[in-house]
Design a protein around this motif. Structure first.
Motif, PDB file in Angstrom:
ATOM      1  N   ASN A   1     -83.197 -12.208 -58.568  1.00 37.54           N
ATOM      2  CA  ASN A   1     -81.965 -11.976 -57.814  1.00 37.54           C
ATOM      3  C   ASN A   1     -80.695 -12.275 -58.606  1.00 37.54           C
ATOM      4  OD1 ASN A   1     -81.634 -14.727 -57.637  1.00 37.54           O
ATOM      5  ND2 ASN A   1     -82.011 -14.881 -55.453  1.00 37.54           N
ATOM      6  N   HIS A   2     -80.800 -12.308 -59.951  1.00 41.29           N
ATOM      7  CA  HIS A   2     -79.551 -12.196 -60.730  1.00 41.29           C
ATOM      8  C   HIS A   2     -79.479 -10.742 -61.203  1.00 41.29           C
ATOM      9  CE1 HIS A   2     -81.791 -13.182 -64.612  1.00 41.29           C
ATOM     10  NE2 HIS A   2     -80.939 -12.296 -65.083  1.00 41.29           N
TER      11      HIS A   2
ATOM     12  N   ILE B   1     -72.501 -21.109 -48.991  1.00 43.16           N
ATOM     13  CA  ILE B   1     -73.551 -22.018 -48.527  1.00 43.16           C
ATOM     14  C   ILE B   1     -73.442 -22.244 -47.033  1.00 43.16           C
ATOM     15  CG2 ILE B   1     -74.340 -24.421 -48.647  1.00 43.16           C
ATOM     16  CD1 ILE B   1     -73.663 -24.305 -51.663  1.00 43.16           C
ATOM     17  N   SER B   2     -72.216 -22.396 -46.523  1.00 47.20           N
ATOM     18  CA  SER B   2     -72.029 -22.656 -45.096  1.00 47.20           C
ATOM     19  C   SER B   2     -72.460 -21.470 -44.239  1.00 47.20           C
ATOM     20  CB  SER B   2     -70.564 -22.997 -44.800  1.00 47.20           C
ATOM     21  OG  SER B   2     -69.738 -21.843 -44.899  1.00 47.20           O
ATOM     22  N   LYS B   3     -72.408 -20.254 -44.798  1.00 47.05           N
ATOM     23  CA  LYS B   3     -72.808 -19.061 -44.054  1.00 47.05           C
ATOM     24  C   LYS B   3     -74.296 -18.763 -44.170  1.00 47.05           C
ATOM     25  CE  LYS B   3     -68.677 -17.825 -42.654  1.00 47.05           C
ATOM     26  NZ  LYS B   3     -68.307 -17.855 -41.223  1.00 47.05           N
ATOM     27  N   ASN B   4     -74.987 -19.478 -45.029  1.00 46.59           N
ATOM     28  CA  ASN B   4     -76.409 -19.201 -45.256  1.00 46.59           C
ATOM     29  C   ASN B   4     -77.271 -20.441 -45.064  1.00 46.59           C
ATOM     30  OD1 ASN B   4     -76.688 -16.266 -46.534  1.00 46.59           O
ATOM     31  ND2 ASN B   4     -74.797 -17.176 -47.313  1.00 46.59           N
ATOM     32  N   LYS B   5     -76.916 -21.275 -44.144  1.00 44.36           N
ATOM     33  CA  LYS B   5     -77.678 -22.495 -43.888  1.00 44.36           C
ATOM     34  C   LYS B   5     -79.090 -22.139 -43.415  1.00 44.36           C
ATOM     35  CE  LYS B   5     -73.677 -25.389 -42.812  1.00 44.36           C
ATOM     36  NZ  LYS B   5     -72.921 -26.102 -41.770  1.00 44.36           N
ATOM     37  N   GLY B   6     -80.061 -22.903 -43.904  1.00 42.33           N
ATOM     38  CA  GLY B   6     -81.433 -22.682 -43.471  1.00 42.33           C
ATOM     39  C   GLY B   6     -82.324 -22.114 -44.559  1.00 42.33           C
ATOM     40  N   ASN B   7     -81.754 -21.294 -45.444  1.00 46.12           N
ATOM     41  CA  ASN B   7     -82.587 -20.724 -46.507  1.00 46.12           C
ATOM     42  C   ASN B   7     -81.895 -20.770 -47.859  1.00 46.12           C
ATOM     43  OD1 ASN B   7     -80.611 -18.841 -45.988  1.00 46.12           O
ATOM     44  ND2 ASN B   7     -81.962 -17.072 -46.203  1.00 46.12           N
ATOM     45  N   ILE B   8     -80.986 -21.698 -48.047  1.00 42.03           N
ATOM     46  CA  ILE B   8     -80.165 -21.725 -49.252  1.00 42.03           C
ATOM     47  C   ILE B   8     -80.977 -22.034 -50.505  1.00 42.03           C
ATOM     48  CG2 ILE B   8     -79.437 -24.157 -49.263  1.00 42.03           C
ATOM     49  CD1 ILE B   8     -77.159 -21.078 -49.749  1.00 42.03           C
ATOM     50  N   LYS B   9     -82.139 -22.692 -50.359  1.00 41.13           N
ATOM     51  CA  LYS B   9     -82.948 -23.024 -51.537  1.00 41.13           C
ATOM     52  C   LYS B   9     -83.484 -21.780 -52.241  1.00 41.13           C
ATOM     53  CE  LYS B   9     -87.286 -23.690 -48.973  1.00 41.13           C
ATOM     54  NZ  LYS B   9     -88.003 -22.572 -49.597  1.00 41.13           N
ATOM     55  N   ASP B  10     -83.550 -20.657 -51.522  1.00 42.25           N
ATOM     56  CA  ASP B  10     -84.034 -19.412 -52.108  1.00 42.25           C
ATOM     57  C   ASP B  10     -82.898 -18.480 -52.532  1.00 42.25           C
ATOM     58  OD1 ASP B  10     -86.743 -20.082 -51.729  1.00 42.25           O
ATOM     59  OD2 ASP B  10     -86.637 -19.445 -49.638  1.00 42.25           O
ATOM     60  N   ILE B  11     -81.668 -18.974 -52.482  1.00 37.52           N
ATOM     61  CA  ILE B  11     -80.519 -18.126 -52.808  1.00 37.52           C
ATOM     62  C   ILE B  11     -79.835 -18.618 -54.076  1.00 37.52           C
ATOM     63  CG2 ILE B  11     -78.174 -17.468 -52.090  1.00 37.52           C
ATOM     64  CD1 ILE B  11     -79.160 -17.389 -49.236  1.00 37.52           C
ATOM     65  N   GLN B  12     -79.635 -17.691 -55.000  1.00 36.51           N
ATOM     66  CA  GLN B  12     -78.743 -17.954 -56.128  1.00 36.51           C
ATOM     67  C   GLN B  12     -77.598 -16.954 -56.062  1.00 36.51           C
ATOM     68  OE1 GLN B  12     -77.273 -19.776 -57.990  1.00 36.51           O
ATOM     69  NE2 GLN B  12     -78.031 -19.815 -60.105  1.00 36.51           N
ATOM     70  N   ALA B  13     -76.400 -17.452 -56.239  1.00 32.70           N
ATOM     71  CA  ALA B  13     -75.207 -16.618 -56.349  1.00 32.70           C
ATOM     72  C   ALA B  13     -74.235 -17.339 -57.265  1.00 32.70           C
ATOM     73  CB  ALA B  13     -74.571 -16.370 -54.985  1.00 32.70           C
ATOM     74  N   GLY B  14     -73.588 -16.573 -58.126  1.00 30.42           N
ATOM     75  CA  GLY B  14     -72.628 -17.157 -59.038  1.00 30.42           C
ATOM     76  C   GLY B  14     -71.342 -16.342 -59.065  1.00 30.42           C
ATOM     77  N   PHE B  15     -70.240 -17.028 -59.298  1.00 30.55           N
ATOM     78  CA  PHE B  15     -68.934 -16.370 -59.364  1.00 30.55           C
ATOM     79  C   PHE B  15     -68.275 -16.663 -60.704  1.00 30.55           C
ATOM     80  CE2 PHE B  15     -69.559 -17.083 -54.774  1.00 30.55           C
ATOM     81  CZ  PHE B  15     -69.415 -15.775 -54.313  1.00 30.55           C
TER      82      PHE B  15
ATOM     83  N   PRO C   1     -78.407 -24.345 -60.293  1.00 29.05           N
ATOM     84  CA  PRO C   1     -78.307 -24.352 -61.754  1.00 29.05           C
ATOM     85  C   PRO C   1     -78.935 -23.088 -62.331  1.00 29.05           C
ATOM     86  CG  PRO C   1     -79.190 -26.440 -60.925  1.00 29.05           C
ATOM     87  CD  PRO C   1     -79.189 -25.484 -59.768  1.00 29.05           C
ATOM     88  N   GLY C   2     -78.508 -22.715 -63.535  1.00 37.76           N
ATOM     89  CA  GLY C   2     -79.117 -21.594 -64.231  1.00 37.76           C
ATOM     90  C   GLY C   2     -78.184 -20.445 -64.520  1.00 37.76           C
ATOM     91  N   PHE C   3     -77.032 -20.398 -63.847  1.00 36.32           N
ATOM     92  CA  PHE C   3     -76.081 -19.311 -64.084  1.00 36.32           C
ATOM     93  C   PHE C   3     -75.299 -19.578 -65.367  1.00 36.32           C
ATOM     94  CE2 PHE C   3     -71.633 -17.693 -62.959  1.00 36.32           C
ATOM     95  CZ  PHE C   3     -71.881 -16.423 -63.449  1.00 36.32           C
ATOM     96  N   ASN C   4     -75.191 -18.563 -66.201  1.00 31.83           N
ATOM     97  CA  ASN C   4     -74.362 -18.674 -67.404  1.00 31.83           C
ATOM     98  C   ASN C   4     -73.563 -17.393 -67.593  1.00 31.83           C
ATOM     99  OD1 ASN C   4     -76.354 -16.934 -68.304  1.00 31.83           O
ATOM    100  ND2 ASN C   4     -77.184 -18.318 -69.834  1.00 31.83           N
ATOM    101  N   TYR C   5     -72.602 -17.458 -68.486  1.00 28.93           N
ATOM    102  CA  TYR C   5     -71.749 -16.299 -68.714  1.00 28.93           C
ATOM    103  C   TYR C   5     -71.280 -16.270 -70.168  1.00 28.93           C
ATOM    104  CZ  TYR C   5     -67.790 -19.581 -68.309  1.00 28.93           C
ATOM    105  OH  TYR C   5     -66.909 -20.634 -68.483  1.00 28.93           O
TER     106      TYR C   5
ATOM    107  N   ASP D   1     -72.645 -22.358 -70.028  1.00 26.39           N
ATOM    108  CA  ASP D   1     -73.411 -22.671 -68.835  1.00 26.39           C
ATOM    109  C   ASP D   1     -72.457 -23.059 -67.711  1.00 26.39           C
ATOM    110  OD1 ASP D   1     -75.969 -24.300 -70.793  1.00 26.39           O
ATOM    111  OD2 ASP D   1     -75.935 -22.266 -69.975  1.00 26.39           O
ATOM    112  N   SER D   2     -72.626 -22.416 -66.572  1.00 27.47           N
ATOM    113  CA  SER D   2     -71.786 -22.721 -65.414  1.00 27.47           C
ATOM    114  C   SER D   2     -72.275 -23.982 -64.710  1.00 27.47           C
ATOM    115  CB  SER D   2     -71.826 -21.544 -64.440  1.00 27.47           C
ATOM    116  OG  SER D   2     -71.284 -21.888 -63.178  1.00 27.47           O
ATOM    117  N   LYS D   3     -71.363 -24.689 -64.088  1.00 27.96           N
ATOM    118  CA  LYS D   3     -71.745 -25.775 -63.189  1.00 27.96           C
ATOM    119  C   LYS D   3     -72.212 -25.175 -61.863  1.00 27.96           C
ATOM    120  CE  LYS D   3     -68.595 -29.184 -65.181  1.00 27.96           C
ATOM    121  NZ  LYS D   3     -67.452 -30.109 -64.944  1.00 27.96           N
TER     122      LYS D   3
END
Length: 334
Positions: free
Chosen positions: A192-193, A283-297, A313-317, A329-331
């Protein structure tokens, strides 16, 4: 003759009046400084190109080379991500990307100029460079988004080569393995990246951005993510800055992530502060399944300040200029 005392009082009034007039020149400046404190600006090197994930390094190099050639930031962000669309080893961008659950590869892309001009295509098949087709939508049609068969027909009318519809060897192998159980459980930072997003700032302060993807692996046929949606996967405003997103598109769409970041920067947030706030909202809009979600800005403002933040963790640019091109590496929130 005037009374000596009255004469003295008159001279005193003149002295006070002159003193006040002199002070009036200073007071407004002091008041303005107190009322509108200015945060020191960290001015970055220009031109500056930013793009998501490891494939951003060669994409940045292609963008910088194009910028040297034409001096046009739109040319640069288009050419940069075309490099990734051509990369046969990349399974998340281009026709070589992983297919939907029907075994069909469909592509989404967008492009945007700092003056508000933008174009996108979604659910398009057999077009090798959807970002270039998105630019056609922006520059040659009265529309912003064209999808599906309509996008393919536009490509044909504009002379785009129509590619044979078949999976790349790597995608076919992965798809055959997936079909054994046919479970839709995307793995964060892998399946999902699903994007390369690129934003750029030229030497004169003009901004542009692009975004292109083959979408989530094994998605439902017809699914469209955030990448072609202006304001979700990409947003650019020459007055303020630019932002792009990567990851689970549905979570990004829910908060209009890239638009939110640019608007937060307009209100005075730094790019980093704006990216962090966007992640908190997501995160506030996706409560309940956030452990399976990665999103980076990823964001940049007019001064060349950069921000990046992710859910996990894991997003880089990649960050590139005329003098360097490096991975960062992004925070992250977690």
């Amino acid at each position: 003759m005037p009374h000596p005392k009255l004469s003295h009082m008159s001279e005193r009034r003149k002295f006070i009046k002159k003193s006040l007039l002199g002070s009036a020149i200073v007071i407004p400046a002091i008041s303005k400084s107190i009322a509108q404190p200015q945060r020191p600006s960290l001015v970055g090197e220009k031109p500056l190109i930013l793009s998501t994930w490891n494939h951003g390094l060669p994409a940045n190099a292609a963008a910088i080379a194009k910028l040297k050639e034409t001096g046009n930031i739109i040319d640069a962000v288009e050419t940069g991500v075309m490099d990734t669309e051509n990369d046969l080893s990349n399974l998340s961008v281009g026709l070589q990307g992983l297919p939907d659950r029907e075994g069909i590869t469909t592509l989404d892309a967008s492009i945007m100029n700092g003056n508000g001009e933008c174009g996108s295509v979604a659910f398009v098949r057999q077009v090798k460079h959807p970002v270039s087709l998105a630019r056609v939508v922006m520059e040659k049609t009265p529309h912003v988004m064209i999808v599906g068969e309509g996008a393919r027909q536009l490509a044909i009318s504009e002379g785009f080569p129509i590619e044979k519809e078949e999976l790349s060897p790597n995608a076919k192998k992965a798809y055959e393995k997936w079909k054994v159980q046919s479970q839709y459980k995307p793995i964060i930072n892998i399946e999902n990246h699903d994007t390369i997003g690129m934003i750029g700032l030229d030497k004169d302060g003009n901004l542009a951005g692009s975004c292109t993807t083959s979408g989530l692996a094994y998605k439902m046929h017809g699914r469209v993510g955030d990448s072609p949606i202006i304001g979700a996967g990409l947003f650019v405003d020459n007055e303020v800055g630019a932002a792009t997103a990567t990851g689970l598109g549905e979570s990004i769409i829910k908060v209009c992530g890239s638009f939110m970041i640019v608007e937060l920067m307009r209100q005075g947030r730094t790019p980093q502060e704006a990216c962090e706030e966007a992640v908190r909202r997501l995160i506030s809009k996706n409560k309940g399944n956030i452990k399976d979600i990665q999103a980076g800005f990823l964001a940049i403002n007019k001064d060349g300040e950069v921000g990046a933040f992710a859910v996990q963790p894991g997003f880089n640019y990649a960050q590139g200029t005329m003098s360097y091109n490096k991975m960062i590496d992004s925070k992250s929130h977690f």
